[in-house]
Design an enzyme around this catalytic site. Structure first.
Site, PDB file in Angstrom:
ATOM      1  N   GLY A  68       0.553  -0.508  16.781  1.00 44.38           N
ATOM      2  CA  GLY A  68       1.159  -1.804  16.579  1.00 44.38           C
ATOM      3  C   GLY A  68       0.302  -3.054  17.189  1.00 44.38           C
ATOM      4  CG  ASP A 108      -2.082   0.902   0.996  1.00 44.37           C
ATOM      5  OD1 ASP A 108      -2.114   1.507   0.130  1.00 44.37           O
ATOM      6  OD2 ASP A 108      -2.840   1.084   2.245  1.00 44.37           O
ATOM      7  CG  HIS A 128       2.573   2.492  11.285  1.00 43.44           C
ATOM      8  ND1 HIS A 128       2.843   1.740  12.322  1.00 43.44           N
ATOM      9  CD2 HIS A 128       1.521   2.020  10.375  1.00 43.44           C
ATOM     10  CE1 HIS A 128       2.041   0.475  11.890  1.00 43.44           C
ATOM     11  NE2 HIS A 128       1.323   0.781  10.697  1.00 43.44           N
ATOM     12  N   PRO A 155      -1.688   7.196  15.194  1.00 45.59           N
ATOM     13  CG  PRO A 155      -2.622   5.742  13.760  1.00 45.59           C
ATOM     14  CD  PRO A 155      -1.622   6.498  13.897  1.00 45.59           C
TER      15      PRO A 155
END
Length: 463
Positions: A394, A145, A391, A367
């Protein structure tokens, strides 16, 4: 027709009896097979006579390269010594993810690596892995992605606006966001991204233009979402005129859709053919940045990243229009991408696969989960992490493990306790699937400064 053209036809033109014939046939079959044989042969003859004129050409560039400075394919061996690296939050990272980074650090092109505290195993690089390489780009180091990113828009509307407006906000998300493989907007919108030269210059990308147009402003499946919540700003955000306080906000997570996936598949295949590696690291095959394919992937990757941003911009525009209010400011960042950066004075390609860029002063969003806060951050530019951060929280449990361990009832119970409304979504994205985002943030306090938080209230995901 071009599909009937044979190697013998090319040899009659004067092509050498080597890999140039195979490359020419491959490119013709892939991109030009519906055209007249005579037209193709005439073009091929011109390439043979003056290959230097066709450098970087979409169809013929790879053949021109073979006729001038051919790419030599040879089995690659891992180094006996790892490139330097740092691991943040080692105690909360599974051993398989660590091993994947250690393997990547033994690539002959590896310069430096890092592992973020949200890391877990993936394909090629682990999720949460960062790798700097010498003049080489690894498609699976970027991920399937391409350009998957976060985007948060804040409105100059107090968070209290959400009280009593939940039905309206829920309706906006239901009517103006689209998810998965089948949903698209009835009213399509144009965007300057579609005039990007990559859509005309790269044959593979040209074929994906219609799909990209249809999917603009849509989100993928899995952990992708669009959600209303409130942003609690505790420190002044650069570029924002809003003072500290609590505001209505919109947060989205998605990537480059079918466009990026097709680019990733195609160039990963080329990389594995040009750079064969031992089986346990075969997904780390790279493209040399001096080759036609390396340069073409770089262009296509950047196009996919720009397209992913365009999708988020379109989503936020549609939602803001339905809300009838203007966006005050937006913060966003990729976390599946590669950048040209300098590492210890050396020009490198820095891959961040599930990692947030955290250069000095760089804004980003990390986030949590559908019931945990996300964090608005400013990078501290730590060179040990290759100027990167996590990011997200997790995963603790894989998608398969979630389906085996949890029920929809379990998920609904937690959502109710946290006061979160979920539209769509499945148990593989249950809040219990994720690590404690608070602990993850503590483990990277030397990587980012927290400027505020985002608390989800109404979450829309693929059904």
């Amino acid at each position: 027709m071009g599909s009937k053209l044979s190697g013998r036809d090319l040899i009659k033109l004067g092509f050498p009896k080597n890999n140039a014939v195979n490359i020419a046939l491959g490119q013709i079959h892939r991109y030009r097979k519906k055209e007249k044989k005579s037209t193709i042969l005439e073009e091929a003859k011109q390439v043979l006579l003056a290959p230097e004129k066709y450098k970087n050409h979409g169809t013929w560039g790879k053949l021109a390269e073979e006729l001038t400075v051919p790419v030599r394919v040879q089995m690659q061996k891992l180094s006996g010594q790892s490139a330097p690296f740092s691991v943040f939050g080692e105690d909360v990272i599974d051993e398989r993810a660590k091993q994947q980074l250690y393997d990547a650090l033994k690539l002959p092109v590896a310069v430096q690596g890092a592992l973020m505290p949200d890391a877990h195993s993936g394909y090629g690089l682990p999720i949460g892995g960062v790798l700097a390489t010498d003049h080489a780009v690894i498609p699976y180091g970027v991920g399937v992605d391409i350009g998957c990113r976060m985007s948060m828009s804040v409105f100059d509307i107090p968070a209290s606006y959400m009280t009593g407006k939940s039905d309206k906000l829920k309706g906006i998300l239901q009517d103006h966001t689209k998810f998965g493989m089948k949903e698209t907007h009835d009213k399509k919108m144009d965007h300057e991204i579609f005039s990007h030269p990559g859509f005309s210059d790269i044959p593979l990308v040209r074929k994906l233009l219609d799909k990209a147009y249809r999917q603009l402003g849509t989100s993928g499946g899995g952990n992708h979402f669009v959600e209303f919540g409130f942003a609690t700003i505790t420190e002044t955000i650069p570029g924002s005129k809003l003072p500290p306080g609590e505001y209505l906000a919109l947060l989205s997570h998605s990537g480059s859709r079918g466009l990026g996936a097709a680019i990733a598949r195609h160039y990963t295949y080329l990389a594995t053919k040009q750079c064969p590696l031992p089986d346990h690291v075969k997904h780390l095959a790279w493209l040399d940045m001096d080759t036609h394919d390396g340069q073409e992937y770089w262009t296509a990757m950047n196009l996919a990243g720009d397209y992913a941003k365009a999708c988020h911009d379109n989503i936020h525009y549609r939602v803001a229009s339905a809300l009838g209010r203007r966006i005050s400011f937006t913060v966003g960042n990729h976390h599946n991408f590669a950048w040209k950066e300098t590492v210890n004075g050396k020009p490198c390609i820095v891959h961040r696969k599930g990692a947030t860029p955290a250069g000095q002063g760089q804004l980003g969003i990390i986030p949590g989960s559908m019931t945990a806060p996300g964090y608005i951050v400013k990078g501290l530019g730590n060179p040990e992490s290759l100027r990167s951060a996590s990011h997200g929280a997790g995963r603790v449990f894989s998608r398969k493990a979630c389906k085996e361990r949890f029920t929809r009832h379990d998920m609904k119970k937690i959502l109710k306790t946290k006061g979160v409304t979920l539209i769509g979504g499945n148990v593989d994205e249950a809040p219990m699937a994720y690590k404690d985002i608070g602990k993850v943030m503590q483990l990277q306090d030397e990587l980012v400064q927290v400027l505020g938080t985002f608390t989800p209230v109404i979450v829309r995901m693929n059904s």
